[in-house]
Design a protein around this motif. Sequence first.
Motif, PDB file in Angstrom:
ATOM      1  N   LEU A  29       1.086  -1.087  -0.017  1.00  0.00           N
ATOM      2  CA  LEU A  29       0.025  -0.103  -0.017  1.00  0.00           C
ATOM      3  C   LEU A  29       0.796   1.149  -0.066  1.00  0.00           C
ATOM      4  CD1 LEU A  29      -2.961   1.028   0.380  1.00  0.00           C
ATOM      5  CD2 LEU A  29      -2.505   1.093   2.626  1.00  0.00           C
ATOM      6  N   ALA A  84      -2.540   6.039   1.236  1.00  0.00           N
ATOM      7  CA  ALA A  84      -4.004   6.052   1.166  1.00  0.00           C
ATOM      8  C   ALA A  84      -4.705   7.203   1.770  1.00  0.00           C
ATOM      9  CB  ALA A  84      -4.490   4.813   2.358  1.00  0.00           C
ATOM     10  N   ARG A 119     -12.611   6.006   0.968  1.00  0.00           N
ATOM     11  CA  ARG A 119     -11.382   6.132   0.911  1.00  0.00           C
ATOM     12  C   ARG A 119     -10.675   5.758  -0.356  1.00  0.00           C
ATOM     13  NH1 ARG A 119      -7.877   2.279   4.326  1.00  0.00           N
ATOM     14  NH2 ARG A 119      -9.495   2.408   5.919  1.00  0.00           N
ATOM     15  N   HIS A 144      -6.830   4.183  -2.308  1.00  0.00           N
ATOM     16  CA  HIS A 144      -5.579   3.638  -1.922  1.00  0.00           C
ATOM     17  C   HIS A 144      -4.643   3.578  -3.355  1.00  0.00           C
ATOM     18  CE1 HIS A 144      -6.878   0.393   1.137  1.00  0.00           C
ATOM     19  NE2 HIS A 144      -7.497   1.447   1.607  1.00  0.00           N
ATOM     20  N   THR A 181      -1.782   1.325  -5.040  1.00  0.00           N
ATOM     21  CA  THR A 181      -1.115   0.368  -4.561  1.00  0.00           C
ATOM     22  C   THR A 181      -0.270  -0.329  -5.940  1.00  0.00           C
ATOM     23  OG1 THR A 181      -2.814  -0.818  -5.404  1.00  0.00           O
ATOM     24  CG2 THR A 181      -2.661  -0.704  -3.228  1.00  0.00           C
ATOM     25  N   THR A 239      -4.502   3.559  -8.588  1.00  0.00           N
ATOM     26  CA  THR A 239      -5.216   4.080  -7.553  1.00  0.00           C
ATOM     27  C   THR A 239      -6.842   3.498  -7.789  1.00  0.00           C
ATOM     28  OG1 THR A 239      -4.131   6.180  -7.710  1.00  0.00           O
ATOM     29  CG2 THR A 239      -6.278   6.319  -6.852  1.00  0.00           C
TER      30      THR A 239
END
Length: 216
Positions: free
Chosen positions: A113, A116, A134, A136, A138, A147
């Motif tokens: 990750l 975030a 939310r 993230h 990664t 994203t």
Amino acid sequence: MGPIFGLAFAATLTACGPLNENNVANGVLDTVRTRFSGEPATPAPTAPVLTRAQVDANPGSFLVLNAYNGTMISAMAAGAQNGNRTTWLSASGPSVTTRNGILVATRGFPRDLMAADVTDVMRALVNGGGSATRTHDTLSDTDQIVTQTFTCTVSSKGRETISILGRQIATEHFDEACQSDRLGFTNSYWIDGSGTMVRTLQAVAPDSGYIQLDRP
């Protein structure tokens, strides 16, 4: 991972219920097998990688990381501090960054990750539940940053007393159920009466699954 929500949570603690603390073998790794099925992870007992004396002599300075069905259990020490973000370092290599206890970055996992945005999640927890969005960032299989945006629902599961390194802690347990167009997961947070996150189970990324962070 200090107090995050202050005394606001003291008034939100609700009906009692026992914490299901299964053994490590039935704990964290089953969440990796589900590959973000949306099912909540199961907490595992805190491994004795620290002593109570060490923790009591340095309050707030340690976390215990538990991942991959107990094959990665590490004491983590507080490193860099940037506002309400703390980077926790382990002797085994992996590190995590938390924002008031909520995971915002990892390094050293199969698929990290990278970052975030959890602002909405923090707000929902302060309010005792609600909706949140939310995002993230990664790493993909080709090491490109991807994203993803998740729509989440934060809800209280009631009051639970948990045990961490022999210390009994009265908490309120919250679940955060999140879904995108491709992935779903459920994070869990145990918050004591002072507003400190003393245990979390949080999703990292596919191929990394969930990690458990305990504040002993």
